[in-house]
Write an enzyme that holds these catalytic residues in place. Structure first.
Site, PDB file in Angstrom:
ATOM      1  N   VAL A   1      53.048  78.263  49.971  1.00 14.24           N
ATOM      2  CA  VAL A   1      53.192  78.693  48.520  1.00 14.24           C
ATOM      3  C   VAL A   1      52.228  78.926  48.061  1.00 14.24           C
ATOM      4  O   VAL A   1      52.207  78.847  46.727  1.00 14.24           O
ATOM      5  CB  VAL A   1      53.418  77.528  48.440  1.00 14.24           C
ATOM      6  CG1 VAL A   1      54.807  76.791  48.936  1.00 14.24           C
ATOM      7  CG2 VAL A   1      52.653  76.578  48.524  1.00 14.24           C
TER       8      VAL A   1
ATOM      9  N   ASN B   1      48.051  85.662  56.149  1.00 18.00           N
ATOM     10  CA  ASN B   1      48.793  86.338  56.987  1.00 18.00           C
ATOM     11  C   ASN B   1      49.799  86.870  57.756  1.00 18.00           C
ATOM     12  O   ASN B   1      50.364  88.131  58.802  1.00 18.00           O
ATOM     13  CB  ASN B   1      50.262  84.991  56.706  1.00 18.00           C
ATOM     14  CG  ASN B   1      49.598  83.481  56.806  1.00 18.00           C
ATOM     15  OD1 ASN B   1      48.650  83.226  56.720  1.00 18.00           O
ATOM     16  ND2 ASN B   1      50.929  82.586  55.993  1.00 18.00           N
TER      17      ASN B   1
ATOM     18  N   LYS C   1      54.726  79.607  57.073  1.00 17.04           N
ATOM     19  CA  LYS C   1      55.146  78.605  56.014  1.00 17.04           C
ATOM     20  C   LYS C   1      54.085  79.178  54.494  1.00 17.04           C
ATOM     21  O   LYS C   1      53.040  78.450  55.106  1.00 17.04           O
ATOM     22  CB  LYS C   1      56.210  78.020  55.911  1.00 17.04           C
ATOM     23  CG  LYS C   1      55.472  77.137  53.913  1.00 17.04           C
ATOM     24  CD  LYS C   1      54.914  75.514  54.192  1.00 17.04           C
ATOM     25  CE  LYS C   1      54.751  75.630  52.931  1.00 17.04           C
ATOM     26  NZ  LYS C   1      53.690  74.363  52.333  1.00 17.04           N
TER      27      LYS C   1
ATOM     28  N   ARG D   1      47.391  83.343  50.756  1.00 19.72           N
ATOM     29  CA  ARG D   1      47.233  82.998  52.532  1.00 19.72           C
ATOM     30  C   ARG D   1      48.755  83.094  52.855  1.00 19.72           C
ATOM     31  O   ARG D   1      48.478  83.952  53.483  1.00 19.72           O
ATOM     32  CB  ARG D   1      47.616  81.609  52.338  1.00 19.72           C
ATOM     33  CG  ARG D   1      46.893  80.697  51.881  1.00 19.72           C
ATOM     34  CD  ARG D   1      47.229  79.010  52.328  1.00 19.72           C
ATOM     35  NE  ARG D   1      45.673  77.765  52.436  1.00 19.72           N
ATOM     36  CZ  ARG D   1      45.998  76.571  52.581  1.00 19.72           C
ATOM     37  NH1 ARG D   1      46.763  75.853  52.355  1.00 19.72           N
ATOM     38  NH2 ARG D   1      44.998  76.309  52.482  1.00 19.72           N
TER      39      ARG D   1
ATOM     40  N   TYR E   1      67.147  72.247  53.854  1.00 21.04           N
ATOM     41  CA  TYR E   1      65.647  71.911  52.342  1.00 21.04           C
ATOM     42  C   TYR E   1      65.850  71.682  51.626  1.00 21.04           C
ATOM     43  O   TYR E   1      65.259  72.539  51.091  1.00 21.04           O
ATOM     44  CB  TYR E   1      64.903  74.277  53.438  1.00 21.04           C
ATOM     45  CG  TYR E   1      65.076  74.141  54.807  1.00 21.04           C
ATOM     46  CD1 TYR E   1      64.683  73.120  56.120  1.00 21.04           C
ATOM     47  CD2 TYR E   1      64.606  75.228  55.237  1.00 21.04           C
ATOM     48  CE1 TYR E   1      64.409  73.639  57.090  1.00 21.04           C
ATOM     49  CE2 TYR E   1      63.895  75.678  56.496  1.00 21.04           C
ATOM     50  CZ  TYR E   1      64.226  74.485  57.704  1.00 21.04           C
ATOM     51  OH  TYR E   1      63.451  75.054  58.922  1.00 21.04           O
TER      52      TYR E   1
ATOM     53  N   ILE F   1      57.398  82.701  61.812  1.00 19.42           N
ATOM     54  CA  ILE F   1      57.694  82.439  60.264  1.00 19.42           C
ATOM     55  C   ILE F   1      57.427  81.749  59.333  1.00 19.42           C
ATOM     56  O   ILE F   1      57.750  79.847  59.356  1.00 19.42           O
ATOM     57  CB  ILE F   1      58.783  82.211  60.555  1.00 19.42           C
ATOM     58  CG1 ILE F   1      59.532  81.005  61.460  1.00 19.42           C
ATOM     59  CG2 ILE F   1      60.242  83.701  60.621  1.00 19.42           C
ATOM     60  CD1 ILE F   1      61.160  80.900  61.304  1.00 19.42           C
TER      61      ILE F   1
END
Ligand code: NAP
Length: 279
Positions: free
Chosen positions: A239, A247, A237, A243, A52, A235
C-alpha cells in the site's frame, strides 16, 4: 514491464502484478495511490477477491479511469461456487469493482461443490461476456487432473498458488503440471505475507549481495527469482507507492545462472509435502 502469455488466454500479462489482500487495512487514499503508481509502472495485473473485505471497492476506485489497461482478476469463495452461486458472486464483485467484466475469475480453493457445477457457472459467465477467462487457485496436482478432465484443454487459464523463497513446494509437481498443460502459474504471497527473510540471516545476506550487484532491493531480487521460470507470474501487495515502484522494477531484473544457483542454495525447495501448502 516484461509480459508473458497468460495461459490459454494468450493475453500478454505483466509478470509482476499487484495483490490486494488487506489493502483495506490501510488508509484508502494511500492504497489507491499505490495501486495507481503500480498501474502506471506497468503492474496492470490486479488480483482481488470477494473475500478481501473492501479491497474490491478500493480497486474499483483505482481503476475507474484506466479499466482498459488492467488485467483484472477476482475470486469466488468455494461456498458460493454452485452454478448459480458463481453468477451471483460475480455480479456482486463486478458491482463493487465498478466494471462490466473480469479478465479472469478464479475458484479461491477447492471446496464442497462439484467442480462440474462451478465450471458450468464460469462458462455461463464467459458466454455472457462477464468474464473473459477463468481459472483456479490452491489446486494440487490431483485437483488439477480432475479439473482438466472436466474442463477439457485450453479452458483453465491459471492456477494461483503459494510461492515464496521459503515455500517452494509447487516446484515439485504443480508447476511442471502447469507448464505441460499451458496453464499460467500465479505465485501469491511472494514476500511470505510480510515474513521476508531476515537481513542478518545467511539467506538475507545473499539477497542483499545480489541486490547490491544490480543496484536494487532484496525484495526485487526475490520477485525476479520467483518469476525466473516460463509461465510464472507473481502478485506482491503493497500500500506504499515507493515500494510498489521498487517491486515493479523486478520485472526487468535479469539474474545470472550463478545468482540463481546461489539463491537456490540458500532457500532450498525441500522435500515434496503431502499436501499443497496454502495460506
Ligand atoms: P506479500 O505480497 O507476500 O507481502 C505483503 C507484505 O510485504 C506487506 O506487509 C507489505 O507491506 C510488504 N511489502 C511489499 N513490498 C515491499 C517492499 N518492496 N519492501 C518491504 N516490504 C514490502 O503478501 P500477500 O498479500 O499475502 O500476497 C500477495 C497477494 O497474493 C495478496 O494480496 C492476494 O492478492 C494474493 N493472495 C492469494 C491467496 C489465495 O489463496 N489465492 C492467498 C494469499 C494471498 P506494505 O503494504 O505496508 O508495503
Amino acid at each position: 514491464m516484461y509480459r508473458r502469455s497468460f495461459g490459454a488466454t494468450r493475453v500478454p500479462v505483466p509478470v509482476i502484478g499487484q495483490g490486494t489482500w488487506h489493502i483495506d487495512g490501510a488508509d484508502r487514499t494511500d492504497a489507491v495511490r499505490a495501486l495507481r503508481a503500480g498501474i502506471d509502472a506497468g503492474m496492470t495485473h490486479i488480483d482481488t477477491a470477494e473475500m478481501y473485505g473492501d479491497a474490491e471497492a478500493i480497486v474499483g476506485v483505482a481503476i475507474a479511469d484506466c479499466r482498459e489497461e488492467v488485467f483484472l482478476v477476482s475470486k469466488v469463495v468455494p461456498g458460493n461456487a454452485t452454478r448459480r452461486g458463481v453468477g451471483r458472486a460475480c455480479e456482486a464483485s463486478l458491482r463493487r469493482l465498478g466494471t462490466d467484466r473480469l479478465d479472469c475469475y478464479l475458484l479461491h480453493w477447492p471446496g464442497q461443490h462439484p467442480l462440474e457445477e462451478t465450471f458450468a457457472g464460469f462458462e455461463d459467465l464467459r458466454r455472457a461476456g462477464k468474464i473473459l477467462s477463468w481459472g483456479v487457485s490452491n489446486f494440487d496436482v490431483g485437483d488439477l487432473d480432475r479439473a482438466l478432465a472436466i474442463a477439457g484443454p485450453d479452458r483453465i487459464a491459471c492456477n494461483q498458488v503459494l510461492y515464496h523463497l521459503n515455500e517452494r513446494a509447487i516446484e515439485h509437481a504443480v508447476l511442471p503440471w502447469c507448464e505441460r498443460q499451458g496453464v499460467a502459474m500465479v505465485g501469491y504471497s511472494p514476500f511470505g505475507s510480510g515474513d521476508f527473510p531476515d537481513p542478518a540471516s545467511p539467506g538475507g545476506r545473499v539477497l542483499r549481495q545480489v541486490a547490491d550487484a544490480h543496484g536494487t532491493t532484496p525484495y526485487a531480487v526475490a520477485l525476479a527469482f520467483l518469476t525466473r521460470l516460463p509461465g510464472t507470474f507473481t502478485i506482491p501487495k503493497s500500500v506504499r507507492p515507493a515500494r510498489t515502484l521498487e517491486n515493479a522494477k523486478a520485472a526487468d531484473l535479469q539474474l545470472s545462472p550463478a545468482e540463481i544457483a546461489l539463491i537456490d542454495a540458500h532457500f532450498p525447495r525441500g522435500p515434496r509435502p503431502r499436501m499443497l501448502p496454502m495460506l
